[in-house]
Enzyme design. Structure first.
Site, PDB file in Angstrom:
ATOM      1  N   HIS A  42      26.380  32.262 -62.724  1.00  0.00           N
ATOM      2  CA  HIS A  42      26.740  33.680 -62.791  1.00  0.00           C
ATOM      3  C   HIS A  42      25.655  34.544 -62.139  1.00  0.00           C
ATOM      4  O   HIS A  42      25.020  35.379 -62.776  1.00  0.00           O
ATOM      5  CB  HIS A  42      26.958  34.103 -64.246  1.00  0.00           C
ATOM      6  CG  HIS A  42      28.217  33.546 -64.821  1.00  0.00           C
ATOM      7  ND1 HIS A  42      28.399  33.313 -66.161  1.00  0.00           N
ATOM      8  CD2 HIS A  42      29.374  33.170 -64.225  1.00  0.00           C
ATOM      9  CE1 HIS A  42      29.600  32.811 -66.359  1.00  0.00           C
ATOM     10  NE2 HIS A  42      30.207  32.717 -65.196  1.00  0.00           N
ATOM     11  N   HIS A  76      29.168  24.641 -66.970  1.00  0.00           N
ATOM     12  CA  HIS A  76      29.940  25.156 -68.103  1.00  0.00           C
ATOM     13  C   HIS A  76      30.929  24.147 -68.683  1.00  0.00           C
ATOM     14  O   HIS A  76      31.322  24.252 -69.843  1.00  0.00           O
ATOM     15  CB  HIS A  76      30.751  26.401 -67.674  1.00  0.00           C
ATOM     16  CG  HIS A  76      29.899  27.518 -67.144  1.00  0.00           C
ATOM     17  ND1 HIS A  76      29.607  27.650 -65.811  1.00  0.00           N
ATOM     18  CD2 HIS A  76      29.302  28.551 -67.775  1.00  0.00           C
ATOM     19  CE1 HIS A  76      28.847  28.725 -65.642  1.00  0.00           C
ATOM     20  NE2 HIS A  76      28.652  29.288 -66.810  1.00  0.00           N
ATOM     21  N   GLU A 138      32.809  28.022 -70.481  1.00  0.00           N
ATOM     22  CA  GLU A 138      32.411  26.995 -71.447  1.00  0.00           C
ATOM     23  C   GLU A 138      33.362  26.969 -72.636  1.00  0.00           C
ATOM     24  O   GLU A 138      33.774  25.895 -73.097  1.00  0.00           O
ATOM     25  CB  GLU A 138      30.982  27.225 -71.940  1.00  0.00           C
ATOM     26  CG  GLU A 138      30.529  26.177 -72.944  1.00  0.00           C
ATOM     27  CD  GLU A 138      29.207  26.481 -73.611  1.00  0.00           C
ATOM     28  OE1 GLU A 138      29.035  26.138 -74.792  1.00  0.00           O
ATOM     29  OE2 GLU A 138      28.321  27.070 -72.952  1.00  0.00           O
ATOM     30  N   ASN A 235      24.807  34.969 -71.262  1.00  0.00           N
ATOM     31  CA  ASN A 235      23.452  34.722 -71.758  1.00  0.00           C
ATOM     32  C   ASN A 235      22.513  35.858 -71.352  1.00  0.00           C
ATOM     33  O   ASN A 235      21.648  36.294 -72.123  1.00  0.00           O
ATOM     34  CB  ASN A 235      22.976  33.372 -71.206  1.00  0.00           C
ATOM     35  CG  ASN A 235      21.477  33.262 -71.083  1.00  0.00           C
ATOM     36  OD1 ASN A 235      20.946  33.363 -69.973  1.00  0.00           O
ATOM     37  ND2 ASN A 235      20.808  33.073 -72.186  1.00  0.00           N
ATOM     38  N   SER A 277      20.644  31.924 -65.642  1.00  0.00           N
ATOM     39  CA  SER A 277      21.349  31.872 -64.354  1.00  0.00           C
ATOM     40  C   SER A 277      20.589  32.600 -63.246  1.00  0.00           C
ATOM     41  O   SER A 277      21.117  32.810 -62.168  1.00  0.00           O
ATOM     42  CB  SER A 277      22.745  32.487 -64.503  1.00  0.00           C
ATOM     43  OG  SER A 277      22.649  33.802 -65.031  1.00  0.00           O
TER      44      SER A 277
END
Length: 294
Positions: A42, A76, A138, A235, A277
């Site tokens: 991402h 993921h 995920e 995240n 990421s």
């Protein structure tokens, strides 16, 4: 002179590092076109870098139309249907699912299969609950292990939707907040009906969870925090909010072009950090941009 520190604990987690390494190896050695199902990470800048190397990003609709090709599955993870489709279409899978995610998928599938060995009425069927972001790649892979029967709750407020008279088996997306997960566990423990079973499983990735206290300390010791990450990163949102909580003078940027020189007025120290990421080279670009602006 402004002092700039890049957080050594920020940047790609093991799963993302492995996925990108696999992509680079395939792109460097294979003559076949390499497709990736969804953004490999991402972060738009990193995706562009790999695109320039030849990686083609596709979605699930595209996958259905492809035959006899090579497709990388990102960290993921994917639901079982994706593997079945690949088998039918003679697609070679390069599986870069994070080992932590893969283990979680197996645990959920095992629990679901065991729960269905014994016949239940609809009212007594155990609830498999996943604390995670609805629609996240995920989470889709985890829900797929239960033939889409798992219940997804995104935050603590949604825990009240559960039926506390029935058994509950609780799991978490690997990158969710450990503190919020513990709050959900405590609430269910307090409300589960006598005779109903409640079990929770510690499935949050520690390489991610441990970043929370570390990034708090990092944010606290600088005048200004630049949190570098793609705005799609689940995240990243969690970690940035922690920076903002500790240090209100925190700004989220996707790349160096978003840095505002006005932020640097009267600033002596700048801390640069990011999500799991966020590539290291992107944080270094932001450091170089600050040095030029200063």
């Amino acid at each position: 002179m402004i002092q700039i520190e890049i957080d050594e604990g920020s940047g790609f987690c093991f799963g993302v590092t492995t996925a990108i390494k696999k992509a680079e190896e395939e792109l460097g050695t294979s003559e076949k076109t390499l497709y990736c199902l969804g953004d490999i990470v991402h972060n738009g800048m990193e995706c562009e870098r790999l695109k320039d190397m030849g990686l083609i990003t596709i979605n699930h609709d595209d996958l259905r139309e492809l035959h006899d090709v090579k497709v990388l599955l990102r960290a993921h993870g994917e639901p079982p249907e994706t593997y079945e489709l690949a088998r039918r279409n003679n697609i070679e899978i390069i599986d870069a699912t994070c080992p932590v995610v893969l283990q979680l998928q197996k645990r959920i599938k095992k629990q679901y299969d065991e729960s269905n060995l014994t016949p239940h009425s609809a009212l007594l069927t155990p609830q498999i609950v996943i604390f995670g972001k609805k629609g996240h790649a995920e989470v889709l892979g985890l829900v797929g292990q239960t033939q889409s029967n798992a219940i997804v709750i995104e935050n603590f407020d949604e825990v009240t939707r559960l039926d506390f008279s029935r058994d509950i088996y609780l799991y978490s997306q690997t990158t969710k907040s450990l503190d919020e997960y513990h709050r959900i566990i405590e609430y269910i423990q307090q409300h589960i009906a006598p005779g109903a079973t409640f079990r929770s499983f510690d499935t949050i990735c520690r390489s991610v969870a441990n970043r929370m206290p570390n990034i708090s300390q990092f944010a606290a010791r600088h005048d200004l925090i630049l949190f570098v990450c793609g705005r799609k990163s689940s995240n990243g949102k969690v970690l940035f909010n922690e920076c903002l909580r500790v240090n209100p003078n925190s700004h989220l940027v996707e790349d160096a072009q978003e840095i505002d020189s006005a932020w640097l007025e009267g600033i002596q120290t700048v801390g640069i950090c990011g999500a799991t990421s966020t590539p290291r080279w992107l944080m270094e670009q932001c450091r170089d941009a600050i040095q030029r602006l200063a």
